[in-house]
Write a protein that holds these residues in place. Sequence first.
Motif, mmCIF file in Angstrom:
data_model
loop_
_atom_site.group_PDB
_atom_site.id
_atom_site.type_symbol
_atom_site.label_atom_id
_atom_site.label_comp_id
_atom_site.label_asym_id
_atom_site.label_seq_id
_atom_site.Cartn_x
_atom_site.Cartn_y
_atom_site.Cartn_z
ATOM 1 N N PHE A 1 -22.821 -7.666 -7.500
ATOM 2 C CA PHE A 1 -22.901 -8.537 -6.323
ATOM 3 C C PHE A 1 -23.544 -9.876 -6.647
ATOM 4 O O PHE A 1 -23.541 -10.781 -5.833
ATOM 5 C CB PHE A 1 -23.657 -7.843 -5.200
ATOM 6 N N ARG B 1 -11.560 -4.321 -13.613
ATOM 7 C CA ARG B 1 -11.810 -2.924 -13.270
ATOM 8 C C ARG B 1 -10.489 -2.161 -13.149
ATOM 9 O O ARG B 1 -10.369 -1.014 -13.575
ATOM 10 C CB ARG B 1 -12.571 -2.878 -11.941
ATOM 11 N N THR B 2 -9.486 -2.831 -12.550
ATOM 12 C CA THR B 2 -8.172 -2.191 -12.424
ATOM 13 C C THR B 2 -7.506 -2.046 -13.787
ATOM 14 O O THR B 2 -6.908 -1.013 -14.091
ATOM 15 C CB THR B 2 -7.292 -3.032 -11.482
ATOM 16 N N LEU C 1 -14.074 -6.883 -3.932
ATOM 17 C CA LEU C 1 -14.796 -5.688 -3.489
ATOM 18 C C LEU C 1 -15.410 -4.969 -4.680
ATOM 19 O O LEU C 1 -14.910 -3.933 -5.093
ATOM 20 C CB LEU C 1 -13.850 -4.725 -2.772
ATOM 21 N N PRO C 2 -16.492 -5.536 -5.244
ATOM 22 C CA PRO C 2 -17.153 -4.784 -6.308
ATOM 23 C C PRO C 2 -17.801 -3.541 -5.710
ATOM 24 O O PRO C 2 -18.178 -3.540 -4.541
ATOM 25 C CB PRO C 2 -18.232 -5.745 -6.823
ATOM 26 N N LEU C 3 -17.880 -2.477 -6.499
ATOM 27 C CA LEU C 3 -18.635 -1.310 -6.058
ATOM 28 C C LEU C 3 -20.117 -1.613 -6.250
ATOM 29 O O LEU C 3 -20.478 -2.453 -7.083
ATOM 30 C CB LEU C 3 -18.210 -0.086 -6.879
ATOM 31 N N PRO C 4 -20.999 -0.976 -5.499
ATOM 32 C CA PRO C 4 -22.433 -1.264 -5.632
ATOM 33 C C PRO C 4 -23.004 -0.701 -6.931
ATOM 34 O O PRO C 4 -23.852 0.170 -6.923
ATOM 35 C CB PRO C 4 -23.035 -0.601 -4.385
ATOM 36 N N LEU C 5 -22.492 -1.219 -8.037
ATOM 37 C CA LEU C 5 -22.912 -0.769 -9.360
ATOM 38 C C LEU C 5 -23.096 -2.010 -10.233
ATOM 39 O O LEU C 5 -22.819 -3.122 -9.798
ATOM 40 C CB LEU C 5 -21.831 0.130 -9.985
ATOM 41 N N PHE D 1 -7.688 -5.983 -4.249
ATOM 42 C CA PHE D 1 -7.693 -6.169 -2.806
ATOM 43 C C PHE D 1 -7.884 -7.632 -2.419
ATOM 44 O O PHE D 1 -8.219 -8.481 -3.249
ATOM 45 C CB PHE D 1 -8.783 -5.318 -2.164
ATOM 46 N N ARG E 1 0.819 -1.217 0.000
ATOM 47 C CA ARG E 1 0.000 0.000 0.000
ATOM 48 C C ARG E 1 0.850 1.263 0.000
ATOM 49 O O ARG E 1 0.325 2.354 -0.237
ATOM 50 C CB ARG E 1 -0.961 -0.014 1.192
ATOM 51 N N MET F 1 -4.664 -1.629 -8.147
ATOM 52 C CA MET F 1 -4.603 -2.516 -6.990
ATOM 53 C C MET F 1 -5.809 -3.438 -6.956
ATOM 54 O O MET F 1 -6.934 -3.028 -7.226
ATOM 55 C CB MET F 1 -4.558 -1.686 -5.712
ATOM 56 N N TYR G 1 -15.828 2.354 -14.250
ATOM 57 C CA TYR G 1 -15.752 3.403 -13.215
ATOM 58 C C TYR G 1 -14.490 4.276 -13.327
ATOM 59 O O TYR G 1 -14.574 5.498 -13.405
ATOM 60 C CB TYR G 1 -15.828 2.766 -11.828
ATOM 61 N N LEU H 1 -1.680 4.319 -0.730
ATOM 62 C CA LEU H 1 -2.975 4.132 -0.075
ATOM 63 C C LEU H 1 -2.830 4.253 1.445
ATOM 64 O O LEU H 1 -3.790 4.519 2.152
ATOM 65 C CB LEU H 1 -3.566 2.765 -0.452
ATOM 66 N N VAL I 1 -8.443 0.901 -16.244
ATOM 67 C CA VAL I 1 -7.868 2.228 -16.023
ATOM 68 C C VAL I 1 -6.610 2.415 -16.867
ATOM 69 O O VAL I 1 -6.204 3.534 -17.155
ATOM 70 C CB VAL I 1 -7.547 2.417 -14.514
#
Lengths: 248, 283
Positions: free
Chosen positions: A143, A157-158, A92-96, A88, A47, A86, A104, A52, A161
């Motif tokens: 989810f 998702r990473t 940890l998906p975002l609530p989307l 994790f 991190r 990163m 995102y 982070l 970017v």
Amino acid sequence: MVKFEIHNLNIWFGSVHAIKQVNMEIQSNEILSVIGPASSGKTTFLRALNRLNDLNTNYKMTGALELEREDICAVDIEVLRRKIGMVFALPLPLPLSVFDNVAYGARMHGERNKRLLGQRVEDALRQAYLWEEVKDRLNESAFKLSGGQQQRLCIARTLAVGPEVMLFDEPCSGLDPISTAKVEDAMLKLKEKYTIVLVTNNVKQAARVADRTAFFLTGELIEIDKTDKIFTAPKDRRTDGYIRGKFG
Amino acid sequence: MKRNSYRTQMIAFFFLFLAMLLIVVPVGLIIVIIVQKGLPAINWQFLSDIPRQGMRAGGIFPAIVGTVYLVMGAIIFALPIGLLAAIYLSEYSKDNMLTRLIRLAIVNLAGVPSVVYGLFGLALFVVFFKFGASILSGSLTLGIMILPIIITTSREALESVPYSFREVSLSLGASKWQTIRHIVLPNAIPGILTGTILGLGRAAGETAPILFTVAAFYLPQLPSSIFDQAMALPYHLYIISTQVPNVDAKVRYGTAFVLLTLVLFMNLVAVIIRYKFRKKKKW
């Protein structure tokens, strides 16, 4: 080529000395695995690379962390985190929706073009070996995917970017063996394009995927070398003890 | 020995049940009595006409309108300020003496008696700012009164969004504000709405803050601007119950019924929002 250079890195959280005098280099397009028992500073080290740790109010760092000869503390933090993605420990998906999760990062960086976004999402999902499984479910909540799919979604998702470095923080700790194998396959493929730092509690995983391995113990870097060397002829007695499962 | 513990348990249960009953019964009784005595007064004329014959007949329309104006004004003032303050406290402020002091002040603000707010509103808005007794003064006073409710509930809603979502968003290169705007706020909105509506209900029912700042004894016409005085349901109820002789009980209970319905309806909306949110919650 050297991607990261780390000189005399020391990290404190309040009065806890979490990383002690670490010197090392991380090469481009390698998978460097970081192993060590609990609270040996692996995650803190990881991190520190994308800053982070800065979120922690009593965090203090000395020494130099250079990404391609540039001090990472001198770079704009959002730009730095775009370069250093990163994944994790827990999925940890975002609530989307699935699509919005992957899109995102790009959206936050100002990409508005729908066609380009769609292309980017598809590319990222393909690279994470997830496209075939989710191409008809892009608008569902993230989810609803299984744990292994969620973790590969996080990888996608990473990737979307467009990073140069990928940090993996025990990415398979919550996954079954088959999902773990899929994530490892993805990593081996990804190192052709990216530099990968993998923190893992699973020594066998390090042996399977890593080019080089670093062994941390109570905040100190004990040994860093080619993975087969670490696993066949470690220089330090403690490294030997750890990989043989004598402690940790 | 065994029988003895059984008996202790029964006694404990009895008292626990009694306590529960003591809570439920008054609420039930209030609703039953108000509905029973007030419902017969409710008809279209009662809801849409101005008070007539010295408020002994006619309707309560100006009071309903006044209360709606006041509540709307209070929320227009209190929601943006409360929400911004909550975002600051939950997302930006560091944990130090100053923020602890601010939090303490907010908690204490919630405990200040409403009549004190009334006096404060009188001194500040009516006299000092020269707004006079007006909807503006009343709304601002009510707004200040419900600020602590809105700040506290909004802060809780913001802080209930998992910290990991923030880390993920930041790790993807989003700025702090983007993270708040796109991840934290959307997931906190139901909680914020719930708190806002609870604040509304409180504002609609309070008498003391509007007593000094806006409420008129009797007005034959509706207010035409925010600098006009207005009638309001709680104050109207107080007047026809104590200040005007020989008001039919039906009119009083009818007014109480309308006020109670208004407040209960708001609370019901809050409950529904919260329920829907819990069902939709994905983590």
